[in-house]
Design a protein around this motif. Sequence first.
Motif, PDB file in Angstrom:
ATOM      1  N   SER A 177       0.836  -1.205   0.000  1.00 45.77           N
ATOM      2  CA  SER A 177       0.000   0.000   0.000  1.00 45.77           C
ATOM      3  C   SER A 177       0.873   1.259   0.000  1.00 45.77           C
ATOM      4  CB  SER A 177      -1.019  -0.014   1.141  1.00 45.77           C
ATOM      5  OG  SER A 177      -0.445   0.416   2.310  1.00 45.77           O
ATOM      6  N   GLN A 178       2.058   1.169   0.647  1.00 45.43           N
ATOM      7  CA  GLN A 178       2.977   2.317   0.577  1.00 45.43           C
ATOM      8  C   GLN A 178       3.443   2.533  -0.860  1.00 45.43           C
ATOM      9  OE1 GLN A 178       5.921   1.404   3.471  1.00 45.43           O
ATOM     10  NE2 GLN A 178       4.756   2.346   5.135  1.00 45.43           N
ATOM     11  N   LEU A 179       3.776   1.425  -1.535  1.00 42.58           N
ATOM     12  CA  LEU A 179       4.216   1.511  -2.936  1.00 42.58           C
ATOM     13  C   LEU A 179       3.125   2.145  -3.796  1.00 42.58           C
ATOM     14  CD1 LEU A 179       6.060  -1.811  -3.830  1.00 42.58           C
ATOM     15  CD2 LEU A 179       6.911   0.515  -4.091  1.00 42.58           C
ATOM     16  N   ASN A 180       1.873   1.666  -3.541  1.00 37.24           N
ATOM     17  CA  ASN A 180       0.737   2.207  -4.292  1.00 37.24           C
ATOM     18  C   ASN A 180       0.607   3.707  -4.081  1.00 37.24           C
ATOM     19  OD1 ASN A 180       0.009  -0.105  -5.472  1.00 37.24           O
ATOM     20  ND2 ASN A 180      -1.602  -0.638  -3.983  1.00 37.24           N
ATOM     21  N   GLU A 181       0.750   4.113  -2.792  1.00 34.91           N
ATOM     22  CA  GLU A 181       0.638   5.548  -2.477  1.00 34.91           C
ATOM     23  C   GLU A 181       1.712   6.345  -3.226  1.00 34.91           C
ATOM     24  OE1 GLU A 181       0.654   6.681   1.671  1.00 34.91           O
ATOM     25  OE2 GLU A 181      -0.927   5.182   2.030  1.00 34.91           O
ATOM     26  N   THR A 182       2.960   5.841  -3.167  1.00 40.90           N
ATOM     27  CA  THR A 182       4.065   6.530  -3.849  1.00 40.90           C
ATOM     28  C   THR A 182       3.766   6.625  -5.340  1.00 40.90           C
ATOM     29  OG1 THR A 182       5.440   5.308  -2.314  1.00 40.90           O
ATOM     30  CG2 THR A 182       6.596   6.544  -4.020  1.00 40.90           C
ATOM     31  N   HIS A 183       3.250   5.511  -5.877  1.00 35.86           N
ATOM     32  CA  HIS A 183       2.941   5.450  -7.294  1.00 35.86           C
ATOM     33  C   HIS A 183       1.876   6.510  -7.654  1.00 35.86           C
ATOM     34  CE1 HIS A 183       2.939   3.479 -11.121  1.00 35.86           C
ATOM     35  NE2 HIS A 183       1.614   3.335 -11.103  1.00 35.86           N
ATOM     36  N   GLN A 184       0.821   6.569  -6.788  1.00 37.35           N
ATOM     37  CA  GLN A 184      -0.256   7.548  -7.013  1.00 37.35           C
ATOM     38  C   GLN A 184       0.292   8.976  -6.981  1.00 37.35           C
ATOM     39  OE1 GLN A 184      -3.309   7.008  -7.822  1.00 37.35           O
ATOM     40  NE2 GLN A 184      -3.361   4.795  -7.517  1.00 37.35           N
ATOM     41  N   ARG A 185       1.148   9.221  -5.975  1.00 33.80           N
ATOM     42  CA  ARG A 185       1.732  10.581  -5.841  1.00 33.80           C
ATOM     43  C   ARG A 185       2.514  10.942  -7.094  1.00 33.80           C
ATOM     44  NH1 ARG A 185       2.878   9.741  -0.447  1.00 33.80           N
ATOM     45  NH2 ARG A 185       5.004   9.095  -0.934  1.00 33.80           N
ATOM     46  N   GLN A 186       3.317   9.957  -7.564  1.00 34.55           N
ATOM     47  CA  GLN A 186       4.140  10.226  -8.754  1.00 34.55           C
ATOM     48  C   GLN A 186       3.255  10.539  -9.963  1.00 34.55           C
ATOM     49  OE1 GLN A 186       6.468   6.686  -8.870  1.00 34.55           O
ATOM     50  NE2 GLN A 186       8.167   7.574  -7.705  1.00 34.55           N
ATOM     51  N   LYS A 187       2.133   9.745 -10.058  1.00 35.61           N
ATOM     52  CA  LYS A 187       1.214   9.945 -11.192  1.00 35.61           C
ATOM     53  C   LYS A 187       0.620  11.344 -11.166  1.00 35.61           C
ATOM     54  CE  LYS A 187      -1.231   6.286 -13.359  1.00 35.61           C
ATOM     55  NZ  LYS A 187      -2.369   5.381 -13.244  1.00 35.61           N
ATOM     56  N   LYS A 188       0.158  11.754  -9.938  1.00 39.62           N
ATOM     57  CA  LYS A 188      -0.438  13.091  -9.792  1.00 39.62           C
ATOM     58  C   LYS A 188       0.571  14.162 -10.175  1.00 39.62           C
ATOM     59  CE  LYS A 188      -3.869  12.150  -6.268  1.00 39.62           C
ATOM     60  NZ  LYS A 188      -4.006  12.004  -4.839  1.00 39.62           N
ATOM     61  N   GLN A 189       1.819  13.967  -9.713  1.00 46.88           N
ATOM     62  CA  GLN A 189       2.882  14.918 -10.002  1.00 46.88           C
ATOM     63  C   GLN A 189       3.095  15.040 -11.519  1.00 46.88           C
ATOM     64  OE1 GLN A 189       4.373  16.808  -7.704  1.00 46.88           O
ATOM     65  NE2 GLN A 189       5.384  17.856  -9.404  1.00 46.88           N
ATOM     66  N   GLN A 190       3.080  13.863 -12.173  1.00 44.36           N
ATOM     67  CA  GLN A 190       3.283  13.855 -13.635  1.00 44.36           C
ATOM     68  C   GLN A 190       2.162  14.627 -14.333  1.00 44.36           C
ATOM     69  OE1 GLN A 190       3.476   9.714 -14.501  1.00 44.36           O
ATOM     70  NE2 GLN A 190       5.687   9.560 -14.080  1.00 44.36           N
ATOM     71  N   LEU A 191       0.904  14.403 -13.831  1.00 46.86           N
ATOM     72  CA  LEU A 191      -0.253  15.094 -14.420  1.00 46.86           C
ATOM     73  C   LEU A 191      -0.121  16.604 -14.284  1.00 46.86           C
ATOM     74  CD1 LEU A 191      -3.353  12.925 -13.458  1.00 46.86           C
ATOM     75  CD2 LEU A 191      -2.664  13.643 -15.754  1.00 46.86           C
ATOM     76  N   ARG A 192       0.244  17.000 -13.029  1.00 51.40           N
ATOM     77  CA  ARG A 192       0.396  18.438 -12.772  1.00 51.40           C
ATOM     78  C   ARG A 192       1.442  19.036 -13.704  1.00 51.40           C
ATOM     79  NH1 ARG A 192      -0.877  17.538  -7.200  1.00 51.40           N
ATOM     80  NH2 ARG A 192       1.289  17.085  -6.705  1.00 51.40           N
ATOM     81  N   THR A 193       2.584  18.330 -13.845  1.00 50.81           N
ATOM     82  CA  THR A 193       3.666  18.822 -14.688  1.00 50.81           C
ATOM     83  C   THR A 193       3.186  18.946 -16.124  1.00 50.81           C
ATOM     84  OG1 THR A 193       5.010  17.395 -13.290  1.00 50.81           O
ATOM     85  CG2 THR A 193       6.157  18.486 -15.086  1.00 50.81           C
ATOM     86  N   ALA A 194       2.413  17.910 -16.569  1.00 52.74           N
ATOM     87  CA  ALA A 194       1.937  17.909 -17.959  1.00 52.74           C
ATOM     88  C   ALA A 194       1.006  19.085 -18.208  1.00 52.74           C
ATOM     89  CB  ALA A 194       1.236  16.597 -18.262  1.00 52.74           C
ATOM     90  N   LYS A 195       0.079  19.336 -17.153  1.00 56.02           N
ATOM     91  CA  LYS A 195      -0.904  20.421 -17.302  1.00 56.02           C
ATOM     92  C   LYS A 195      -0.196  21.777 -17.397  1.00 56.02           C
ATOM     93  CE  LYS A 195      -5.087  18.719 -15.213  1.00 56.02           C
ATOM     94  NZ  LYS A 195      -5.714  18.602 -13.914  1.00 56.02           N
ATOM     95  N   SER A 196       0.810  21.966 -16.530  1.00 49.88           N
ATOM     96  CA  SER A 196       1.442  23.296 -16.502  1.00 49.88           C
ATOM     97  C   SER A 196       2.356  23.530 -17.699  1.00 49.88           C
ATOM     98  CB  SER A 196       2.205  23.464 -15.181  1.00 49.88           C
ATOM     99  OG  SER A 196       3.194  22.461 -15.092  1.00 49.88           O
ATOM    100  N   ALA A 197       2.698  22.437 -18.419  1.00 49.69           N
ATOM    101  CA  ALA A 197       3.616  22.599 -19.558  1.00 49.69           C
ATOM    102  C   ALA A 197       2.914  23.215 -20.777  1.00 49.69           C
ATOM    103  CB  ALA A 197       4.192  21.251 -19.947  1.00 49.69           C
TER     104      ALA A 197
END
Length: 441
Positions: A421-441
Amino acid sequence: MNHQGTIALISVHGDPSVEIGKEGAGGQNIYVRHVGDVLAGKGWKVDMFTRKVDPKQEDIVEHSPNCRTIRLQAGPLSFIGRSQLFEHLSDFVDSFLQFEHQTERLYPLIHTNYWLSGWVGLRLKERQPMRMVHTYHSLGSIKYQNVEDIPLIAEKRVQIERNCLENADRVVATSPHELEDMRSTLSEKGEVEIIPCGTKTETFGLVSREEARKRLDIPQDQKMIIYVGRFDPRKGLETLVRAVNRPEVRQHDFHLYIVGGSHSDQKDQAERDRIENLVHSLDIADYVTFTGQLDHSKLPTYYSASDVCVIPSHYEPFGLVAIEAMASGIPVVASAVGGLRFTVDPEETGLLAPARDDHAFSECIDRVLSQPDMRDRMGNAGKQSVHDNFSWDGVTDQLSDLYQRLLLDLHQEFVQLQSISQLNETHQRQKKQQLRTAKSA
Ligand code: UDP
């Protein structure tokens, strides 16, 4: 003393706090109570759950600081025979969960006893993370092979026994023969460990035959045959009564003591009536005493006073009486079935005869009664065997070891789940971060 962990022993129909030898107490009550007591002495915190059968009964009985009986309400507050209990088991599950909720605890390990408690265990295991150990005490899949009137519940019972074998985390077989029976009649699947039943070796065999007979007012020169157990057709009392009526036994000045019986159990009473009628019709009432149910603490004197203990069961998953008699230093003549083939070493600690064969039983009884040297040699060997193999101390060490392994396994699963579940959380965080980066680009 190290704290080992918390365990719930579940015995829906056999109240472990009932005074042993009193109404309703049999092998299962004794097993659960002794396992509970001894494990608590070894540092486990033990709660033994059973069904409340009388409004006057206390809900919780403290046996020692670490061992208590907890009575749960499931169905009416009155005695209900085992064959009628199934319909109240879901209530038992609910009461158990409610108890956990009220006391803010979760039992990580449960040890269920008999198929009724096994069903409860399987339901609990679906609801919460835990490890489940199961002991059958009696297998319907074998029992019904030897019974003429198969009850309606039989099919359900055997199916549940199969589910327990396949889905409990570990099944405890009390002898290699019980394991064979499980495999041949239930399933090849499931993990099983052989851990026998035990007895309190220190309470048996403390008085000499002479002294025991003085205490019980039994003549010193009489040959004393003892049977200890419930009145149940599967216990084979008819074979014993017919055996003592044969010339091989009647040539001796003998007396048969039949110890046990329950007034609250109608099935028990019906079999007792049948056996008493048989004794009268064979005209041997002068040679037979029905003592009724005796307090367990009185039994050592009875065993010690006897020349031989006879166990004529048609089926016996383990048979505590065999090891109690052996611990008392007397030979056992038993049917060559189930656990009795494991506990009784023929020609060494006793003799085995085919079940239902009264002729063979009378010959075995005669051999023991005619040869006091052989009787004493077998008695001593039996005492040694129980000491070496069936003391509660040794048996509970094996159970303790099994519980620890299962708890470790549960813990590792928990740690693994946490890291997933920790791995999943980290994975989710990374995904959100990627989305945010993509949106702001
Ligand atoms: N027992 C007792 N008092 C009696 C009759 C029996 O304490 O009057 C005990 C007996 O000593 C033994 C148990 O009940 O410990 C019976 O266990 P066993 O495994 O032989 O048979 P089960 O009742 O489980 O079929």
